[in-house]
Design a protein around this motif. Sequence first.
Motif, PDB file in Angstrom:
ATOM      1  N   CYS A   6       0.842  -1.191   0.000  1.00  0.00           N
ATOM      2  CA  CYS A   6       0.000   0.000   0.000  1.00  0.00           C
ATOM      3  C   CYS A   6       0.885   1.251   0.000  1.00  0.00           C
ATOM      4  O   CYS A   6       1.789   1.390   0.820  1.00  0.00           O
ATOM      5  CB  CYS A   6      -0.919  -0.019   1.216  1.00  0.00           C
ATOM      6  SG  CYS A   6      -1.949   1.457   1.346  1.00  0.00           S
ATOM      7  N   ASN A   8       0.004   4.061   0.903  1.00  0.00           N
ATOM      8  CA  ASN A   8      -0.311   4.891   2.067  1.00  0.00           C
ATOM      9  C   ASN A   8       0.250   4.322   3.360  1.00  0.00           C
ATOM     10  O   ASN A   8       0.828   5.045   4.159  1.00  0.00           O
ATOM     11  CB  ASN A   8      -1.833   5.049   2.177  1.00  0.00           C
ATOM     12  CG  ASN A   8      -2.237   5.920   3.348  1.00  0.00           C
ATOM     13  OD1 ASN A   8      -1.693   7.009   3.528  1.00  0.00           O
ATOM     14  ND2 ASN A   8      -3.170   5.444   4.157  1.00  0.00           N
ATOM     15  N   CYS A   9       0.112   2.989   3.579  1.00  0.00           N
ATOM     16  CA  CYS A   9       0.491   2.438   4.883  1.00  0.00           C
ATOM     17  C   CYS A   9       1.471   1.267   4.789  1.00  0.00           C
ATOM     18  O   CYS A   9       1.805   0.660   5.798  1.00  0.00           O
ATOM     19  CB  CYS A   9      -0.767   2.011   5.655  1.00  0.00           C
ATOM     20  SG  CYS A   9      -1.491   0.489   5.039  1.00  0.00           S
ATOM     21  N   HIS A  11       1.153  -1.698   3.847  1.00  0.00           N
ATOM     22  CA  HIS A  11       0.607  -3.036   4.067  1.00  0.00           C
ATOM     23  C   HIS A  11       0.782  -3.860   2.784  1.00  0.00           C
ATOM     24  O   HIS A  11       0.560  -3.355   1.693  1.00  0.00           O
ATOM     25  CB  HIS A  11      -0.890  -2.898   4.406  1.00  0.00           C
ATOM     26  CG  HIS A  11      -1.523  -4.138   4.927  1.00  0.00           C
ATOM     27  ND1 HIS A  11      -1.140  -4.721   6.111  1.00  0.00           N
ATOM     28  CD2 HIS A  11      -2.519  -4.911   4.426  1.00  0.00           C
ATOM     29  CE1 HIS A  11      -1.877  -5.806   6.311  1.00  0.00           C
ATOM     30  NE2 HIS A  11      -2.713  -5.941   5.316  1.00  0.00           N
ATOM     31  N   CYS A  20      -7.336  -1.365   0.682  1.00  0.00           N
ATOM     32  CA  CYS A  20      -6.316  -1.814   1.623  1.00  0.00           C
ATOM     33  C   CYS A  20      -7.011  -2.270   2.905  1.00  0.00           C
ATOM     34  O   CYS A  20      -7.783  -1.520   3.500  1.00  0.00           O
ATOM     35  CB  CYS A  20      -5.334  -0.681   1.920  1.00  0.00           C
ATOM     36  SG  CYS A  20      -4.153  -1.128   3.210  1.00  0.00           S
ATOM     37  N   CYS A  23      -5.631   0.293   5.978  1.00  0.00           N
ATOM     38  CA  CYS A  23      -5.969   1.727   6.085  1.00  0.00           C
ATOM     39  C   CYS A  23      -7.248   2.094   5.326  1.00  0.00           C
ATOM     40  O   CYS A  23      -7.671   3.239   5.352  1.00  0.00           O
ATOM     41  CB  CYS A  23      -4.793   2.583   5.621  1.00  0.00           C
ATOM     42  SG  CYS A  23      -4.516   2.531   3.824  1.00  0.00           S
TER      43      CYS A  23
HETATM   44 ZN    ZN Z   1      -3.024   0.878   3.358  1.00  0.00          ZN
END
Ligand code: ZN
Length: 355
Positions: A6, A8-9, A11, A20, A23
């Motif tokens: 991911c 963003n995070c 993962h 995801c 998040c």
């Molecule tokens: Zn994420």
Amino acid sequence: MKLFQCQNCAHPLFFENDTCEKCRYQLAYRDSTFDLIALGPDSADWTIPNEGSHQFTYCKNHDFNACNWLVLKTDTTGYCTACKLNRTIPDLSIKKNLKKWKRIEVAKHRLIYQLQKLSLPVQSKLSHPETGLCFDFLSRKGAGENSKNIMTGHANGVVTILISEADSVLREQMKRDMNERYRTLIGHFRHEVGHYYWEQLIFPNDKILNDFRNVFGDERPSYGKALKEYYKNGPEKKWRKNFISKYASSHPWEDWAETWAHYLHILDTLETAYYFGIKVKPQLTNKKHMKMKSAFDPYDEPSFKKIVSKAIPLFFSINSVNRSMGIADVYPFVISKSVIKKMEFIHALVRRDIA
Ligand SMILES: [Zn+2]
Ligand SMILES: [Zn+2]
Ligand SMILES: [Zn+2]
């Protein structure tokens, strides 16, 4: 296939994810960069850094949960590179068809990912009638008298996949009836598309065609007769020495498509091993040939010998893990020296080392 995470995070993600788990960001695959793009859960527009003012949206098949790829908002079809190739999809008013079609789409998207990794031309027959590729996902049910003629296969850029192949019970039955060791949807796609690329990359070029005949044999003797003979008498006794499967021994065209499919199996598996950093160091007295370290991306590796030398210990170890779980070998084949030669030809061809 590569391992995604991911944006963003961080993962870890699967290629097919559209959200995801951690998040809750929305995810979509952009084929031009082989990346899953993350978008805030409340955002509606996919504006991607470094893409200027281009706006993206989900492919239309995302409505059915059958695709997570992005398409330019200005694209008049609304379909992504992979879904633009669909000429016929199953009748979704029939309840079971949606489930089957989704399984087919998973295999198809993975195929297209791989064709793009190899920089092979992926053009829809709908926009390029002469040289393009398209898919018909068909059912025999309701086809009446014509139903017997509907088969998984390839003709002039049209790949037909019988949707019954997405039913694991029927597929297992076929596998047993045909006395096969391996039968999967992705295997069908890889095999059939091999016929298409034979027509695109080999047939039009006399020099390459000649090289092909030197490696795979002369394809000009009757294909129909060869197949008839194969189904009547079975493969030649010593097929293992020269072919990757029994069916490959039926005719040079089938040998090509089978070997091509296995070449794609090997590259995908080794790419996955590379992204996971898999190493195999068995506790054997003589482990020289059974050791491997996934230290390179097979799509960037010029030597196919090097690729296959990693694939063999990898398959041996994964097959052993599968046996521990009581399930079939992931790769139930032996790759002989003459098969490696054929795969080296394919590797050189897709890398444009021969022209
Ligand atoms: Zn994420
Ligand atoms: Zn799509
Ligand atoms: Zn075939």
